[in-house]
Design an enzyme around this catalytic site. Structure first.
Site, PDB file in Angstrom:
ATOM      1  N   LYS A  51       0.908  -1.292  -0.081  1.00  0.00           N
ATOM      2  CA  LYS A  51       0.066  -0.209  -0.076  1.00  0.00           C
ATOM      3  C   LYS A  51       0.773   1.030   0.066  1.00  0.00           C
ATOM      4  CE  LYS A  51      -4.146  -1.921   2.198  1.00  0.00           C
ATOM      5  NZ  LYS A  51      -5.006  -1.565   1.549  1.00  0.00           N
ATOM      6  N   SER A  80      13.379 -10.439  20.796  1.00  0.00           N
ATOM      7  CA  SER A  80      12.785  -9.253  21.050  1.00  0.00           C
ATOM      8  C   SER A  80      11.027  -9.387  21.619  1.00  0.00           C
ATOM      9  CB  SER A  80      12.446  -8.339  19.998  1.00  0.00           C
ATOM     10  OG  SER A  80      13.714  -7.776  19.667  1.00  0.00           O
ATOM     11  N   LYS A 143       7.002  13.011  23.495  1.00  0.00           N
ATOM     12  CA  LYS A 143       7.482  12.329  24.868  1.00  0.00           C
ATOM     13  C   LYS A 143       8.358  13.307  25.729  1.00  0.00           C
ATOM     14  CE  LYS A 143       6.899   7.578  23.975  1.00  0.00           C
ATOM     15  NZ  LYS A 143       7.607   6.164  24.302  1.00  0.00           N
ATOM     16  N   GLU A 170       2.164  -2.004  13.478  1.00  0.00           N
ATOM     17  CA  GLU A 170       2.494  -0.858  14.314  1.00  0.00           C
ATOM     18  C   GLU A 170       2.912   0.170  12.888  1.00  0.00           C
ATOM     19  OE1 GLU A 170       4.323   0.489  18.277  1.00  0.00           O
ATOM     20  OE2 GLU A 170       6.008   0.391  16.566  1.00  0.00           O
ATOM     21  N   GLU A 185      19.334   8.834  19.075  1.00  0.00           N
ATOM     22  CA  GLU A 185      18.937   8.828  20.354  1.00  0.00           C
ATOM     23  C   GLU A 185      18.936   7.318  20.979  1.00  0.00           C
ATOM     24  OE1 GLU A 185      16.270   8.621  23.789  1.00  0.00           O
ATOM     25  OE2 GLU A 185      16.140   7.695  22.002  1.00  0.00           O
ATOM     26  N   HIS A 186      18.453   6.506  20.085  1.00  0.00           N
ATOM     27  CA  HIS A 186      18.351   5.039  20.311  1.00  0.00           C
ATOM     28  C   HIS A 186      19.690   4.349  20.497  1.00  0.00           C
ATOM     29  CE1 HIS A 186      15.796   1.419  20.148  1.00  0.00           C
ATOM     30  NE2 HIS A 186      16.846   0.865  19.591  1.00  0.00           N
TER      31      HIS A 186
HETATM   32  P1  GTP Z   1       7.708  -0.737  23.058  1.00  0.00           P
HETATM   33  O1  GTP Z   1       7.553  -1.668  24.239  1.00  0.00           O
HETATM   34  O2  GTP Z   1       9.030   0.015  22.869  1.00  0.00           O
HETATM   35  O3  GTP Z   1       7.333  -1.208  21.674  1.00  0.00           O
HETATM   36  O4  GTP Z   1       7.014   0.717  23.443  1.00  0.00           O
HETATM   37  P2  GTP Z   1       5.293   0.846  23.349  1.00  0.00           P
HETATM   38  O5  GTP Z   1       4.587  -0.403  23.057  1.00  0.00           O
HETATM   39  O6  GTP Z   1       4.807   1.278  24.907  1.00  0.00           O
HETATM   40  O7  GTP Z   1       5.035   2.007  22.502  1.00  0.00           O
HETATM   41  P3  GTP Z   1       5.456   3.418  22.244  1.00  0.00           P
HETATM   42  O8  GTP Z   1       4.601   4.112  21.353  1.00  0.00           O
HETATM   43  O9  GTP Z   1       5.979   3.901  23.413  1.00  0.00           O
HETATM   44  O10 GTP Z   1       6.856   2.994  21.449  1.00  0.00           O
HETATM   45  C1  GTP Z   1       6.932   2.029  20.287  1.00  0.00           C
HETATM   46  C2  GTP Z   1       8.138   2.269  19.319  1.00  0.00           C
HETATM   47  O11 GTP Z   1       8.583   3.680  19.220  1.00  0.00           O
HETATM   48  C3  GTP Z   1       9.546   1.702  20.225  1.00  0.00           C
HETATM   49  O12 GTP Z   1       9.724   0.543  20.239  1.00  0.00           O
HETATM   50  C4  GTP Z   1      10.518   2.568  19.237  1.00  0.00           C
HETATM   51  O13 GTP Z   1      10.808   2.271  18.108  1.00  0.00           O
HETATM   52  C5  GTP Z   1       9.761   3.824  19.149  1.00  0.00           C
HETATM   53  N1  GTP Z   1      10.120   4.802  20.496  1.00  0.00           N
HETATM   54  C6  GTP Z   1       9.319   5.260  21.130  1.00  0.00           C
HETATM   55  N2  GTP Z   1       9.895   6.264  22.255  1.00  0.00           N
HETATM   56  C7  GTP Z   1      11.057   6.303  21.653  1.00  0.00           C
HETATM   57  C8  GTP Z   1      12.321   6.975  22.449  1.00  0.00           C
HETATM   58  O14 GTP Z   1      12.031   7.851  23.302  1.00  0.00           O
HETATM   59  N3  GTP Z   1      13.376   7.034  21.313  1.00  0.00           N
HETATM   60  C9  GTP Z   1      13.586   6.361  20.453  1.00  0.00           C
HETATM   61  N4  GTP Z   1      14.483   6.265  19.847  1.00  0.00           N
HETATM   62  N5  GTP Z   1      12.602   5.711  19.963  1.00  0.00           N
HETATM   63  C10 GTP Z   1      11.317   5.537  20.609  1.00  0.00           C
HETATM   64 MG    MG Z   2       7.822  -1.568  19.955  1.00  0.00          MG
END
Ligand code: GTP
Ligand code: MG
Length: 231
Positions: A51, A80, A143, A170, A185-186
């Protein structure tokens, strides 16, 4: 389908230790079950990816410029998935994993400008077979560390031989500047021990996210002044 995890007795395992606890006598069966579990996510990801490819190509031909810079699909690895299940206190059974972990299939869409993020999100979610389940708008509400992106959980139907599966995917949409910040940042900090990074450096990372957001505003204005608004 059997629960591969129960057979392995990994409920007592630490995250990431799956590979070391494989029982040779049931290994093949476990591997087959795991692949079967992951298969629909792979198909769901392929559907969304198609898509996005169609949108990108069509928009290129429409003449107002392709808002999509690049796309990266990814399937969460078994390690993971296990680690996240432990974090969520989720039993390592397929039914629980399916209902609790919604980002087994994930796709990141990197757009040129902030307005493109919303345009592409709308184009995708208004398609009748895409069911928008959750929206987390970390652009409107970043955030605390400065992270910005638009996160969607969508469900897409996957047509198997004997059933239709609504597969959650997602979708992370962000600009190039947001992607630049989040990728680095990651590496530097995300999910590391907060005590290891002094508050001064954490504040500086947040300030860098705000610099990136200012750059987004500036680049979008320059683009608009030169080319006019995207049609
Ligand atoms: P996860 O357990 O990490 O999947 O988080 P979640 O299910 O609570 O969802 P959220 O929306 O917080 O984050 C999902 C994904 O967004 C993460 O796996 C990262 O890929 C990205 N992400 C979220 N917060 C951050 C952050 O502070 N820094 C970076 N680099 N990536 C982020
Ligand atoms: Mg995630």
């Amino acid at each position: 389908m059997t629960d591969f995890v129960e057979k392995r007795d990994v409920t007592t395992d630490q995250p990431g230790q799956l590979a070391r606890r494989v029982h040779p006598e049931t290994w093949h069966e476990q591997w087959t079950d795991l692949n079967h579990f992951l298969m629909v996510y792979k198909f769901g990801l392929a559907e969304i990816n198609t898509k996005i490819t169609i949108l990108a190509e069509e928009l290129t031909h429409r003449g107002s410029g392709n808002p999509i810079e690049h796309v990266s699909p990814r399937l969460k690895s078994p390690a993971s998935i296990t680690a996240k299940a432990h974090r969520l206190n989720c039993p390592l059974h397929f039914d629980d994993l399916r209902s609790r972990i919604r980002d087994i299939a994930g796709i990141r869409i990197v757009c040129s400008f902030v307005s493109d993020v919303y345009t592409v999100a709308n184009m995708l979610t208004r398609q009748p077979d895409v069911n928008l389940v959750v929206t987390k708008d970390y652009i409107a509400r970043p955030k605390p560390n400065g992270y910005r992106s638009l996160h969607l959980i969508v469900e897409i139907p996957v047509f198997m031989s004997d059933r239709v599966v609504a597969v959650p995917v997602e979708v992370q949409l962000r600009t190039v500047a947001m992607d630049f910040w989040a990728s680095l940042e990651h590496k530097i900090y995300y999910k590391h021990d907060p005590d290891v990074v002094p508050p001064r450096l954490r504040d500086e990372l947040t300030a860098a996210a705000e610099d990136a957001a200012r750059l987004d505003v500036r680049m979008e204005r320059l683009h608009r002044e030169i080319h006019g608004p995207r049609r």
